[in-house]
Design an enzyme around this catalytic site. Structure first.
Site, mmCIF file in Angstrom:
data_model
loop_
_atom_site.group_PDB
_atom_site.id
_atom_site.type_symbol
_atom_site.label_atom_id
_atom_site.label_comp_id
_atom_site.label_asym_id
_atom_site.label_seq_id
_atom_site.Cartn_x
_atom_site.Cartn_y
_atom_site.Cartn_z
ATOM 1 N N GLU A 187 -5.344 4.423 5.610
ATOM 2 C CA GLU A 187 -4.969 4.095 4.224
ATOM 3 C C GLU A 187 -5.377 5.158 3.204
ATOM 4 O OE1 GLU A 187 -5.712 0.043 2.238
ATOM 5 O OE2 GLU A 187 -6.824 1.439 0.983
ATOM 6 N N ARG B 57 0.842 -1.208 0.000
ATOM 7 C CA ARG B 57 0.000 0.000 0.000
ATOM 8 C C ARG B 57 0.879 1.262 0.000
ATOM 9 N NH1 ARG B 57 -2.987 -3.610 -0.748
ATOM 10 N NH2 ARG B 57 -5.099 -3.927 0.051
ATOM 11 N N SER C 118 -10.733 -0.566 2.998
ATOM 12 C CA SER C 118 -10.028 -0.597 4.286
ATOM 13 C C SER C 118 -9.644 0.832 4.676
ATOM 14 C CB SER C 118 -8.745 -1.426 4.204
ATOM 15 O OG SER C 118 -9.023 -2.744 3.795
HETATM 16 P P1 FAD Z 1 -8.935 8.313 -6.022
HETATM 17 O O1 FAD Z 1 -9.621 7.971 -4.757
HETATM 18 O O2 FAD Z 1 -9.646 9.199 -6.967
HETATM 19 O O3 FAD Z 1 -7.513 8.946 -5.683
HETATM 20 C C1 FAD Z 1 -6.669 8.392 -4.707
HETATM 21 C C2 FAD Z 1 -5.376 9.219 -4.682
HETATM 22 O O4 FAD Z 1 -4.680 9.059 -5.917
HETATM 23 C C3 FAD Z 1 -5.643 10.720 -4.561
HETATM 24 O O5 FAD Z 1 -4.636 11.264 -3.731
HETATM 25 C C4 FAD Z 1 -5.514 11.242 -5.990
HETATM 26 O O6 FAD Z 1 -5.053 12.582 -6.040
HETATM 27 C C5 FAD Z 1 -4.479 10.323 -6.567
HETATM 28 N N1 FAD Z 1 -4.673 10.092 -8.007
HETATM 29 C C6 FAD Z 1 -5.773 9.589 -8.600
HETATM 30 N N2 FAD Z 1 -5.583 9.490 -9.923
HETATM 31 C C7 FAD Z 1 -4.336 9.938 -10.172
HETATM 32 C C8 FAD Z 1 -3.539 10.076 -11.360
HETATM 33 N N3 FAD Z 1 -3.998 9.719 -12.566
HETATM 34 N N4 FAD Z 1 -2.297 10.588 -11.244
HETATM 35 C C9 FAD Z 1 -1.792 10.935 -10.027
HETATM 36 N N5 FAD Z 1 -2.500 10.838 -8.881
HETATM 37 C C10 FAD Z 1 -3.753 10.330 -8.950
HETATM 38 N N6 FAD Z 1 -7.477 -0.887 -2.654
HETATM 39 C C11 FAD Z 1 -6.640 -1.949 -2.745
HETATM 40 O O7 FAD Z 1 -5.426 -1.771 -2.923
HETATM 41 N N7 FAD Z 1 -7.099 -3.223 -2.637
HETATM 42 C C12 FAD Z 1 -8.402 -3.509 -2.440
HETATM 43 O O8 FAD Z 1 -8.789 -4.663 -2.353
HETATM 44 C C13 FAD Z 1 -9.317 -2.416 -2.347
HETATM 45 N N8 FAD Z 1 -10.629 -2.638 -2.137
HETATM 46 C C14 FAD Z 1 -11.485 -1.576 -2.042
HETATM 47 C C15 FAD Z 1 -12.846 -1.856 -1.837
HETATM 48 C C16 FAD Z 1 -13.745 -0.804 -1.753
HETATM 49 C C17 FAD Z 1 -15.219 -1.119 -1.533
HETATM 50 C C18 FAD Z 1 -13.298 0.534 -1.885
HETATM 51 C C19 FAD Z 1 -14.291 1.650 -1.831
HETATM 52 C C20 FAD Z 1 -11.956 0.806 -2.066
HETATM 53 C C21 FAD Z 1 -11.037 -0.246 -2.149
HETATM 54 N N9 FAD Z 1 -9.659 -0.033 -2.353
HETATM 55 C C22 FAD Z 1 -8.797 -1.097 -2.467
HETATM 56 C C23 FAD Z 1 -9.121 1.342 -2.439
HETATM 57 C C24 FAD Z 1 -9.240 1.956 -3.862
HETATM 58 O O9 FAD Z 1 -10.139 1.241 -4.653
HETATM 59 C C25 FAD Z 1 -7.883 1.993 -4.571
HETATM 60 O O10 FAD Z 1 -6.951 2.698 -3.808
HETATM 61 C C26 FAD Z 1 -7.969 2.646 -5.963
HETATM 62 O O11 FAD Z 1 -6.756 2.505 -6.642
HETATM 63 C C27 FAD Z 1 -8.328 4.139 -5.889
HETATM 64 O O12 FAD Z 1 -8.612 4.563 -7.200
HETATM 65 P P2 FAD Z 1 -9.415 5.901 -7.485
HETATM 66 O O13 FAD Z 1 -9.386 6.129 -8.956
HETATM 67 O O14 FAD Z 1 -10.752 5.829 -6.867
HETATM 68 O O15 FAD Z 1 -8.504 6.955 -6.753
HETATM 69 N N1 EPU Z 2 -10.569 -9.948 10.771
HETATM 70 C C1 EPU Z 2 -11.221 -9.953 11.976
HETATM 71 N N2 EPU Z 2 -12.270 -9.106 12.149
HETATM 72 C C2 EPU Z 2 -12.694 -8.275 11.174
HETATM 73 C C3 EPU Z 2 -12.032 -8.264 9.942
HETATM 74 C C4 EPU Z 2 -10.965 -9.115 9.754
HETATM 75 O O1 EPU Z 2 -10.865 -10.699 12.875
HETATM 76 O O2 EPU Z 2 -13.656 -7.529 11.418
HETATM 77 C C5 EPU Z 2 -9.402 -10.839 10.580
HETATM 78 C C6 EPU Z 2 -9.792 -12.252 10.139
HETATM 79 O O3 EPU Z 2 -8.914 -13.147 10.765
HETATM 80 C C7 EPU Z 2 -9.504 -12.242 8.658
HETATM 81 C C8 EPU Z 2 -8.304 -11.297 8.595
HETATM 82 O O4 EPU Z 2 -8.566 -10.322 9.599
HETATM 83 O O5 EPU Z 2 -9.174 -13.521 8.187
HETATM 84 C C9 EPU Z 2 -8.105 -10.613 7.249
HETATM 85 O O6 EPU Z 2 -9.319 -10.005 6.837
HETATM 86 P P1 EPU Z 2 -9.676 -9.862 5.268
HETATM 87 O O7 EPU Z 2 -9.453 -11.160 4.567
HETATM 88 O O8 EPU Z 2 -11.019 -9.247 5.169
HETATM 89 O O9 EPU Z 2 -8.569 -8.917 4.698
HETATM 90 P P2 EPU Z 2 -7.904 -7.579 5.267
HETATM 91 O O10 EPU Z 2 -6.518 -7.906 5.675
HETATM 92 O O11 EPU Z 2 -8.777 -6.909 6.248
HETATM 93 C C10 EPU Z 2 -6.802 -6.825 3.037
HETATM 94 C C11 EPU Z 2 -6.760 -5.541 2.265
HETATM 95 C C12 EPU Z 2 -7.977 -5.433 1.365
HETATM 96 C C13 EPU Z 2 -7.983 -6.608 0.403
HETATM 97 C C14 EPU Z 2 -8.031 -7.908 1.212
HETATM 98 C C15 EPU Z 2 -7.869 -9.136 0.324
HETATM 99 C C16 EPU Z 2 -5.502 -3.969 3.588
HETATM 100 C C17 EPU Z 2 -5.532 -2.788 4.465
HETATM 101 N N3 EPU Z 2 -6.680 -4.421 3.169
HETATM 102 O O12 EPU Z 2 -7.908 -6.722 3.934
HETATM 103 O O13 EPU Z 2 -7.862 -4.222 0.617
HETATM 104 O O14 EPU Z 2 -9.090 -6.561 -0.453
HETATM 105 O O15 EPU Z 2 -6.932 -7.935 2.159
HETATM 106 O O16 EPU Z 2 -6.560 -9.225 -0.126
HETATM 107 O O17 EPU Z 2 -4.429 -4.484 3.269
HETATM 108 C C18 EPU Z 2 -8.309 -1.882 0.690
HETATM 109 O O18 EPU Z 2 -7.093 -1.705 0.674
HETATM 110 O O19 EPU Z 2 -9.136 -0.931 0.670
HETATM 111 C C19 EPU Z 2 -8.838 -3.257 0.731
HETATM 112 C C20 EPU Z 2 -10.127 -3.538 0.826
#
Ligand code: FAD
Ligand code: EPU
Length: 339
Positions: free
Chosen positions: A334, A165, A239
């Site tokens: 994050e 991240r 997250s």
């Molecule tokens: P934005 O929110 O629009 O921007 C984020 C940052 O990037 C801002 O600071 C912005 O200025 C900058 N930025 C955006 N575009 C550009 C560009 N073209 N050039 C330079 N800077 C730029 N993230 C994960 O890593 N793994 C996950 O599993 C994951 N799951 C998610 C689930 C949900 C339900 C949600 C809501 C979010 C999740 N995220 C996850 C976080 C998010 O989806 C990612 O970080 C994604 O890459 C953000 O993209 P965005 O276009 O929405 O960025």
């Molecule tokens: N857990 C709990 N309680 C909770 C949630 C999680 O005990 O309420 C424990 C469980 O043991 C579970 C473990 O945490 O097995 C991990 O949880 P999960 O599989 O949901 O994944 P995470 O570590 O919470 C990360 C990323 C996600 C990504 C998933 C799958 C981060 C901060 N988050 O979540 O990314 O989708 O793994 O790879 O690294 C994001 O970055 O926005 C995001 C959603």
């Protein structure tokens, strides 16, 4: 012709649905339009904020200056040799649609990253990752424009300094560049990565001996839908906290105090803790206060059910304080917070 609008509500442009206004706002669909927007901001001496899908931002104030919504399209196969497929993608493409598009073309490697919200240009900012894969593993280079000088730069993976991240764009490169395109190395060979426990479980349930990348994508989508709220129904930014990475000694000490501690061994010998577990242990899971709360099935996903950014950040800081006091661990936020 570039259209710049004033006092535009950003509520539809952030998945937390927070109320915030852009003093000036434009959508750029090409590199030329981006240059035009930057020249306009420069001429008016205004700061520029870039926005993709708004799925990783906390808009805790109005954004003065010019907000540029990055909408540059394009998915192009640049080269193919043996199994390798080199694909260049515009910053404005939707990430999940890209994943589906590549799978349907027979270009594999992104299936575990299915259903991550947002646009392609933001993917390098935090080196998006999920279910055992990070962007950095498929990344070759990116093209960007230096906001202040207009110079075009190309950066490879080492320039980007990717980590968990993390990237240079969160440190010395913060707010300096607009990423216009990224280039990925995909494969025509199926090399599936199914090690992540939640994936393994789902795959065992299906019972197929040989899965296709499309099936893996479907499984990832199903697992994600079972755990994460859809921002359309329940506004959130995924997250809200990173999983803390600590030394093996520290983890061992914590393990003695808390035998159920969830840890993931890292290649460098350190241990990653599950922030979700830490938050749940402090009693915050499913709590709602002042219109904001933690999601009932995933305690590190903060949800906005009609609250404010102030309430959300207060909740985040209360959670951080609880986790620090119980475990001595400091949870890092994050998403990018605009205070
Ligand atoms: P934005 O929110 O629009 O921007 C984020 C940052 O990037 C801002 O600071 C912005 O200025 C900058 N930025 C955006 N575009 C550009 C560009 N073209 N050039 C330079 N800077 C730029 N993230 C994960 O890593 N793994 C996950 O599993 C994951 N799951 C998610 C689930 C949900 C339900 C949600 C809501 C979010 C999740 N995220 C996850 C976080 C998010 O989806 C990612 O970080 C994604 O890459 C953000 O993209 P965005 O276009 O929405 O960025
Ligand atoms: N857990 C709990 N309680 C909770 C949630 C999680 O005990 O309420 C424990 C469980 O043991 C579970 C473990 O945490 O097995 C991990 O949880 P999960 O599989 O949901 O994944 P995470 O570590 O919470 C990360 C990323 C996600 C990504 C998933 C799958 C981060 C901060 N988050 O979540 O990314 O989708 O793994 O790879 O690294 C994001 O970055 O926005 C995001 C959603």
């Amino acid at each position: 012709m570039l259209k710049i609008e004033q006092q535009v509500s950003l509520q539809p442009f952030n998945t937390l649905a927070l109320s915030s206004f852009a003093e000036n706002f434009c959508r750029v669909g090409s590199e030329n339009e981006l240059r035009e927007a930057l020249a306009w901001a420069h001429q008016h001496r205004l700061p520029v904020t870039l926005l993709g899908g708004g799925s990783n931002v906390v808009l805790a104030r109005d954004l003065s200056g010019l907000v540029v919504h990055m909408a540059i399209p394009g998915i192009e196969l640049m080269s193919e040799d043996q199994d390798r497929r080199v694909v260049r993608v515009g910053a404005g493409e939707n990430w999940h649609q890209l994943v589906l598009n590549t799978i349907s073309q027979g270009w594999f490697g992104l299936e575990n990253l299915s259903l991550i919200p947002g646009l392609v240009g933001a993917a390098p900012i935090q080196n998006i990752g999920a279910y055992g894969i990070e962007l950095s593993q498929r990344f070759l280079s990116l093209e960007a424009i230096h906001l202040a000088t207009g110079e075009q730069v190309v950066m490879d993976a080492s320039d980007c300094q990717f980590g968990y991240r993390d990237s240079v764009f969160k440190h010395s490169g913060r707010d300096l560049y607009a990423i216009t395109a990224i280039t990925l190395a995909l494969s025509s060979k199926m090399e599936l990565c199914l090690e992540y426990p939640a994936l393994q479980k789902a795959v065992e349930r299906i019972g197929a001996s040989e899965l296709t990348p499309k099936q893996v994508s479907d499984v990832v989508c199903a697992v994600r839908r079972s755990k994460l709220p859809d921002p359309k129904d329940t506004p959130n930014a995924g997250s809200f906290f990173k999983n803390p990475v600590i030394s093996a000694e520290r983890a061992e000490y914590l393990h003695q105090q808390h035998p159920d501690l969830v840890t993931y061994h890292q290649a460098d010998g350190r241990e990653k803790l599950a922030a979700g577990w830490l938050v749940e242990q402090t009693g915050w899971k499913g709590v709602m206060q002042q219109g904001v709360g933690t999601y009932q099935d995933q305690s590190i996903v903060l949800v906005n059910c009609g609250g404010t950014a102030t309430a959300l950040l207060e909740l985040a800081s209360d959670i951080q304080a609880s986790v620090a006091s119980k475990f001595g661990i400091s949870l890092e936020i994050e998403p990018r917070v605009y205070r």
